[in-house]
Design an enzyme around this catalytic site. Structure first.
Site, PDB file in Angstrom:
ATOM      1  N   ARG A 122      15.659  15.711   2.408  1.00 54.35           N
ATOM      2  CA  ARG A 122      14.725  14.971   3.258  1.00 54.35           C
ATOM      3  C   ARG A 122      14.863  15.449   4.705  1.00 54.35           C
ATOM      4  O   ARG A 122      15.933  15.895   5.131  1.00 54.35           O
ATOM      5  CB  ARG A 122      15.051  13.483   3.150  1.00 54.35           C
ATOM      6  N   THR A 413       2.374  12.832  -0.145  1.00 51.14           N
ATOM      7  CA  THR A 413       3.516  13.056  -1.029  1.00 51.14           C
ATOM      8  C   THR A 413       3.026  13.544  -2.394  1.00 51.14           C
ATOM      9  O   THR A 413       1.859  13.378  -2.746  1.00 51.14           O
ATOM     10  CB  THR A 413       4.314  11.738  -1.156  1.00 51.14           C
TER      11      THR A 413
HETATM   12  N1  GLY Z   1       7.167   9.465   3.095  1.00 49.06           N
HETATM   13  C1  GLY Z   1       7.191   8.793   1.881  1.00 49.06           C
HETATM   14  C2  GLY Z   1       8.540   8.367   1.472  1.00 49.06           C
HETATM   15  O1  GLY Z   1       9.506   9.034   1.781  1.00 49.06           O
HETATM   16  O2  GLY Z   1       8.685   7.357   0.839  1.00 49.06           O
END
Ligand code: GLY
Length: 603
Positions: A122, A413
């Site tokens: 991430r 996403t």
């Molecule tokens: N940006 C979507 C998530 O990480 O939940």
């Protein structure tokens, strides 16, 4: 309490839909057969979104990405190689929803030693980030929405260090066999030869046309006078083809040091970002222990913090096991949806109070999932009435934490499911956060705006941030914001039986759970489980959103129990593959969500 079957005694329309999904054959679904759900239960089922395979399968939300993964599997790659190829192809053909400028989570099952690995790639906050710096940011509709160029300082501050290139490299280093140069090939071809934009991409390009018009890459797709990407054109991305070739030849280092890294820093800075070359150089993929729990006689392996998705699903399923136990007749749809909606209220409050980056704050997952606490929450359920969310609020006695904070939206996403011929399984969710991320491109890909997943502290002039704020998910140097991404693999005994995940902001977890629950507990065919109309409830606000396809009688029954229902404009998008083993071998029942027009691929 009603009980229902978790056996092969499925209603006939489910059996029919199972046949629609391939009936154990090794070929794509025949297009001349149509499942006919009862009139009371509308469905998005359409045959092109599901197929059953015998050797390997890939399910993504774009046909080109599924094909890219299948091409790599056919060439002898592993599920890791195929997942990486699919992610890279998504970055080309579905650029609003993923790409090298973002990050994600990969859950990987290796059949040879039955290990499960969770890789966190991430995006992380720059060293210069602070809660005070990001405070003036406006949450909700992005500044790129509706025509404004992405020039406000707010947008730049949301750019986190991209993790996707390092994530792909690490996935391949651990589990790949075919080599990065081969893995990038389908995406390079797609970027060079071009692709036809999906309806989904064309629609998003209209909503975000302002950002596209102000970006050099976007301008090549949206000619002067156009209100978005035109249908039936061929979109090419030569800059991305070049980046991908260089990635294939040189590895992920090109994104973190050198001219491309400098360009990332410059571009983020141009829109107010504080990202530095040092932030990029220091980025690392993190391995975390996945969250594991037994529910409904299966072992569920899913995303740990800083995802709150895995926890929310496991906490909810622990309640559903009591409220909707398996065995017996199928429950009424309204009973199922009422129980699900009630089951999410408490876990979403927990998320908003206790979740943050586990490298910086302690997230008390074990205490939150303590059986006594779950039993206390389970006892609150009223099968006939919706309760206010606060009734399910169970603060941990010995934990200092602020009041619950708002949970941000997001839709940029994508999710990839892969099963290879050796039985390896990949479940990867990848994101740039909102569509087209921060609305600026570098090297043919869009930079993320992931840092708006941090809780925004109160600030004068920022109404969206006047709500109480969780101390644990505030922006701080090098932190990763809390996510809802929920890549999941479900096991029966030692064997994986379902790989699943989704995209769609906070609706990810409620959607993944609904589809998984129908596939595992009702034994619905995967195509039906994925297509079935869904609801969403996230504690705050109190209301329940139901997809437009939800039967009117079901909505009326939910209203009669006190749920304030509204229509869910955009449901999340789920991909899944069921792995079944029989006397005649393995059957891989794959489904891509019809909501986004995806198709699986395989053999
Ligand atoms: N940006 C979507 C998530 O990480 O939940």
């Amino acid at each position: 309490m009603k009980t229902f079957f978790a056996s092969s005694s499925s209603p006939s329309w489910i059996t029919l839909a199972l046949c629609l999904a391939g009936c154990g054959s090794a070929r794509p679904v025949a297009t001349n057969r149509t499942a006919t759900p009862p009139a009371s239960q509308p469905s998005l089922l359409a045959p092109q979104h599901a197929a059953t395979y015998r050797r390997f399968a890939v399910a993504t939300d774009h046909p080109e990405a599924s094909s890219a993964g299948a091409e790599i599997l056919a060439a002898g790659g592993t599920a890791a190689d195929a997942a990486a190829a699919a992610m890279l192809a998504l970055g080309v053909a579905s650029p609003a929803s993923s790409g090298l400028g973002g990050g994600g989570f990969a859950l990987y099952y290796r059949a040879s030693d039955r290990s499960v690995t969770f890789l966190d790639f991430r995006e992380s906050a720059p060293a210069a980030m602070s809660a005070g710096l990001i405070a003036p940011m406006v949450m909700g509709p992005p500044v790129t929405d509706g025509g404004a160029p992405p020039t406000s300082r707010a947008m730049g501050l949301t750019v986190g260090v991209p993790g996707e290139p390092r994530g792909i490299e690490e996935l391949l280093r651990r589990f790949g066999t075919i080599g990065l140069a081969r893995v990038v090939a389908p995406a390079v071809r797609l970027a060079e030869q071009g692709f036809t934009p999906s309806e989904h991409l064309a629609g998003l390009s209209q909503r975000f046309v302002g950002a596209l018009r102000h970006d050099p890459l976007g301008r090549t797709w949206v000619p002067d006078g156009a209100d978005g990407i035109r249908a039936n054109v061929t979109l090419r991305n030569p800059a991305l083809a070049q980046t991908l070739r260089s990635f294939g030849a040189n590895g992920a280092g090109i994104f973190y040091e050198g001219p491309l890294a400098d360009d990332i820093v410059r571009t983020a800075g141009r829109i107010g970002g504080v990202l530095t070359a040092d932030d990029l150089r220091r980025y690392r993929v993190t391995e975390r222990a996945p969250l594991v729990g037994n529910r409904y006689g299966h072992r569920w392996v899913t995303a740990p913090p800083e995802s709150a998705g895995g926890y929310t699903m496991m906490a909810s399923l622990a309640l559903l096991e009591r409220w909707l136990p398996g065995g017996g007749a199928a429950p009424a749809e309204a009973d199922v949806l009422h129980a699900m909606a009630e089951s999410w209220r408490g876990p979403f409050l927990d998320r908003a109070r206790y979740f943050g980056d586990p490298d910086f704050v302690s997230v008390p997952v074990d205490a939150l999932l303590d059986p006594a606490r779950i039993a206390t929450r389970a006892a609150l359920f009223d099968p006939a009435r919706a309760r206010p969310s606060r009734d399910y609020d169970l603060p941990l006695p010995d934990r200092a934490a602020g009041p619950p904070a708002p949970v941000p939206p997001g839709t940029g996403t994508s999710h990839v499911c892969v099963v290879d011929a050796e039985g390896n399984v990949a479940s990867v969710t990848t994101t740039i956060n909102i569509p087209f991320g921060a609305g600026v491109s570098v090297g043919g890909f869009w930079l993320n705006d992931e840092l708006d997943d941090f809780t925004i502290p109160p600030a004068p002039g920022n109404p969206a941030a006047q709500l109480p704020s969780s101390a644990l998910n505030q922006a701080a140097p090098n932190r990763r914001p809390v996510s809802t991404m929920t890549p999941t693999i479900v096991f029966q005994g030692d064997d994986p039986v379902l790989v699943i995940g989704g995209s769609g902001g906070t609706r990810i977890v409620t959607s993944v759970e609904q589809a998984a629950w129908r596939a595992i507990v009702l034994r619905a065919p995967v195509a039906e489980a994925v297509a079935h109309p869904r609801i969403h409830q996230a504690a705050q606000p109190e209301g329940l959103s139901a997809e437009a396809a939800t039967a009117e009688a079901v909505v009326a029954a939910l209203r009669a129990r006190g749920h304030q229902t509204d229509s869910l404009r955009y449901g999340a998008v789920v991909q899944a593959i069921r792995i079944a083993r029989g006397a005649d071998g393995v059957s891989l029942e794959a489904a891509s969500d019809p909501r986004k027009g995806g198709r699986p691929a395989g053999r």
